[in-house]
Structure formats: C-alpha cells, structure tokens
Design a protein around this motif. Structure first.
Motif, PDB file in Angstrom:
ATOM      1  N   PRO A 109     110.852  69.649  60.894  1.00 52.38           N
ATOM      2  CA  PRO A 109     111.590  68.715  61.753  1.00 52.38           C
ATOM      3  C   PRO A 109     112.087  67.486  60.991  1.00 52.38           C
ATOM      4  O   PRO A 109     111.428  67.009  60.060  1.00 52.38           O
ATOM      5  CB  PRO A 109     110.554  68.312  62.810  1.00 52.38           C
ATOM      6  N   GLN A 110     113.251  66.977  61.408  1.00 54.23           N
ATOM      7  CA  GLN A 110     113.807  65.786  60.780  1.00 54.23           C
ATOM      8  C   GLN A 110     112.867  64.603  61.044  1.00 54.23           C
ATOM      9  O   GLN A 110     112.439  64.375  62.162  1.00 54.23           O
ATOM     10  CB  GLN A 110     115.192  65.494  61.348  1.00 54.23           C
ATOM     11  N   GLY A 111     112.561  63.871  60.019  1.00 54.45           N
ATOM     12  CA  GLY A 111     111.662  62.733  60.172  1.00 54.45           C
ATOM     13  C   GLY A 111     110.204  63.075  59.970  1.00 54.45           C
ATOM     14  O   GLY A 111     109.337  62.203  60.085  1.00 54.45           O
ATOM     15  N   ALA A 112     109.903  64.350  59.679  1.00 52.97           N
ATOM     16  CA  ALA A 112     108.512  64.745  59.439  1.00 52.97           C
ATOM     17  C   ALA A 112     107.998  64.039  58.188  1.00 52.97           C
ATOM     18  O   ALA A 112     108.736  63.803  57.238  1.00 52.97           O
ATOM     19  CB  ALA A 112     108.407  66.256  59.261  1.00 52.97           C
ATOM     20  N   ALA A 113     106.720  63.685  58.203  1.00 50.84           N
ATOM     21  CA  ALA A 113     106.122  62.973  57.077  1.00 50.84           C
ATOM     22  C   ALA A 113     106.249  63.784  55.790  1.00 50.84           C
ATOM     23  O   ALA A 113     106.166  65.014  55.799  1.00 50.84           O
ATOM     24  CB  ALA A 113     104.653  62.676  57.369  1.00 50.84           C
ATOM     25  N   GLY A 114     106.429  63.073  54.691  1.00 46.25           N
ATOM     26  CA  GLY A 114     106.588  63.726  53.406  1.00 46.25           C
ATOM     27  C   GLY A 114     105.379  64.557  53.009  1.00 46.25           C
ATOM     28  O   GLY A 114     105.516  65.576  52.326  1.00 46.25           O
ATOM     29  N   ALA A 129     113.381  64.924  47.647  1.00 50.89           N
ATOM     30  CA  ALA A 129     114.163  64.203  46.643  1.00 50.89           C
ATOM     31  C   ALA A 129     115.002  63.112  47.289  1.00 50.89           C
ATOM     32  O   ALA A 129     115.091  61.987  46.775  1.00 50.89           O
ATOM     33  CB  ALA A 129     115.059  65.183  45.885  1.00 50.89           C
ATOM     34  N   GLN A 130     115.626  63.424  48.432  1.00 54.72           N
ATOM     35  CA  GLN A 130     116.431  62.435  49.151  1.00 54.72           C
ATOM     36  C   GLN A 130     115.558  61.293  49.666  1.00 54.72           C
ATOM     37  O   GLN A 130     115.951  60.127  49.623  1.00 54.72           O
ATOM     38  CB  GLN A 130     117.164  63.108  50.312  1.00 54.72           C
ATOM     39  N   LYS A 182     112.710  60.259  48.351  1.00 53.70           N
ATOM     40  CA  LYS A 182     112.313  59.432  47.219  1.00 53.70           C
ATOM     41  C   LYS A 182     113.467  58.552  46.759  1.00 53.70           C
ATOM     42  O   LYS A 182     113.284  57.386  46.400  1.00 53.70           O
ATOM     43  CB  LYS A 182     111.848  60.322  46.066  1.00 53.70           C
ATOM     44  N   GLN A 183     114.693  59.111  46.782  1.00 55.97           N
ATOM     45  CA  GLN A 183     115.863  58.343  46.390  1.00 55.97           C
ATOM     46  C   GLN A 183     116.088  57.195  47.358  1.00 55.97           C
ATOM     47  O   GLN A 183     116.412  56.068  46.949  1.00 55.97           O
ATOM     48  CB  GLN A 183     117.105  59.253  46.361  1.00 55.97           C
ATOM     49  N   THR A 184     115.913  57.460  48.645  1.00 52.13           N
ATOM     50  CA  THR A 184     116.082  56.424  49.661  1.00 52.13           C
ATOM     51  C   THR A 184     115.058  55.312  49.468  1.00 52.13           C
ATOM     52  O   THR A 184     115.381  54.120  49.574  1.00 52.13           O
ATOM     53  CB  THR A 184     115.935  57.031  51.073  1.00 52.13           C
ATOM     54  N   LEU A 185     113.813  55.685  49.198  1.00 50.14           N
ATOM     55  CA  LEU A 185     112.768  54.694  48.968  1.00 50.14           C
ATOM     56  C   LEU A 185     113.070  53.867  47.725  1.00 50.14           C
ATOM     57  O   LEU A 185     112.867  52.646  47.708  1.00 50.14           O
ATOM     58  CB  LEU A 185     111.408  55.393  48.817  1.00 50.14           C
ATOM     59  N   TYR A 186     113.578  54.526  46.671  1.00 55.37           N
ATOM     60  CA  TYR A 186     113.933  53.819  45.440  1.00 55.37           C
ATOM     61  C   TYR A 186     115.053  52.811  45.705  1.00 55.37           C
ATOM     62  O   TYR A 186     115.003  51.657  45.246  1.00 55.37           O
ATOM     63  CB  TYR A 186     114.361  54.832  44.386  1.00 55.37           C
TER      64      TYR A 186
END
Length: 217
Positions: free
Chosen positions: A117-122, A181-182, A184-188
């Motif tokens: 699901p979209q928004g599911a925890a990493g 990956a997306q 992590k990129q967003t968090l960066y």
C-alpha cells in the motif's frame, strides 16, 4: 536422481515451512511400530521361552499392521502428481513439496499486503525484500523435487503475490526497491532543504551580519 546432500536440503526446506516432512514421519513411524514388534517378541521370550504368545500376536501384529499402513500411505503421499500453480505453470511433485510451495507463496502474499500500500512504512518493504530473498533461495534448494512441464518460466517456480493484478515476485521486488530508493531520496532532499534553511538563518543573524560588514577606513 538426487544425491544424499540434495535430499537432505529438500527435507530441511520442507520441515522449515510445514514443520514436518514425509521422510521424518516415515522414520518416526518405523521406530514406533518397530518397537511394538520388538516389545512383543521380548514378552514372548520372557513368558514362553520363544513359543508363540499373546504379546507377539498383539503387539507384533499391531506393529506389523501399522508399519504396512504407514509405508503404503508414504508411497501414496510421495508419489509425484501433475499440478498447476497461480502463474499457470504445470508441474509435477509430491504432496509435501506442493504444500511447501503453497506455504512459501502464502507467506510472501501476507508480507506483500503489508508492504504494497502507498504510504506503508519502509520497514515493511525491507522485511518483504528479506523474505523474498530467503524464499527464492529455499525454492532453489527445493527445485530438484519438482519438475515444470509447461508454462513460463521453465527454469524456476513463479510465485504470484496478487492474483487479480498478476503481480509476480520479481515485479514486486522491483517495485519495493524503487519505492525505497524514492523514499530515501525524498528524505535526503528534505534534510538538504532543512540544512540550507539553517545555513540561511545563521547567515542572517546579527552576529554573522556584523562580522560580514567591511571594516571602517
């Protein structure tokens, strides 16, 4: 024809997912029913000196009958039969191998439902990828115990994680890796924005401004 090491690996995988295997069940039954026969013979020797006795008739009969039934049942269960999976692959394998493959697919589906699901925890996505790698390794060890006769791919068992959308294990793994990956990129990018904002605030404090002013002539 599988060698001893391969049979051991197959048996280990089956026990891992089912908690038992037909091979270990057959060995256990052999010990139990064999013990009954031996115990009946011991009673015979002690009570009658080797003449036919009730112990031999009862315990020996029960042991022999149980052993025959167990052996016959094992032969039936271990017989390879044609089967079809959710991916449309036709393959042949024994009942416990088929049950193991279904258990693998069930675990993957349960993990996929949490991670997809979209928004599911990493962490759910990471857990799914770890499970997927483990299952693929176990399926490879189990592969000598089944034979794919039709359908694609021909070289490995295909797990379907969403029957409606026909999501394969490979597709699910690719999607999970891209999502992580997306994320992590967003968090960066967010951390970089926060850092730039902090630098801007610091540069515009009175102390920094005064130090940046050129000295008076």
């Amino acid at each position: 024809m599988t060698n001893r090491k391969t049979r051991k690996e197959i048996n280990t995988v089956i026990r891992k997912y089912l908690g038992y295997s037909n091979l270990t069940s057959l060995k256990f039954n052999g010990i139990v029913y064999g013990s009954l026969v031996a115990f009946g013979m011991a009673i015979d020797l002690l009570a009658t000196g080797g003449l036919f006795s009730v112990g031999t008739a009862t315990l020996g009969g029960l042991g022999s009958a149980g052993g025959l039934i167990s052996s016959a049942d094992s032969l039936i269960v271990n017989r390879k039969k044609p089967r079809t999976n959710a991916a449309g692959q036709a393959f042949e394998c024994a009942a416990d191998v088929h049950d193991t493959l279904e258990k693998m697919e069930s675990r993957l589906r349960d993990s996929f439902k949490k991670a997809a699901p979209q928004g599911a925890a990493g962490r759910y996505k990471e857990d799914f990828l770890l499970l997927a790698a483990e299952v693929e390794q176990d399926a490879q060890k189990l592969s000598p115990a089944f034979k794919i006769v039709a359908g694609a791919p021909q070289d490995k068992y295909e797990f379907i994680l969403d029957a409606g959308k026909r999501v394969t294990l490979a597709q699910a793994c690719t999607d999970m890796k891209q999502a992580l990956a997306q994320k992590k990129q967003t968090l960066y990018e967010k951390k970089l924005e926060d850092l730039n904002a902090l630098i801007h605030d610091l540069e515009n404090t009175d102390v920094i401004k005064s130090k940046k002013k050129p000295p008076r002539p």
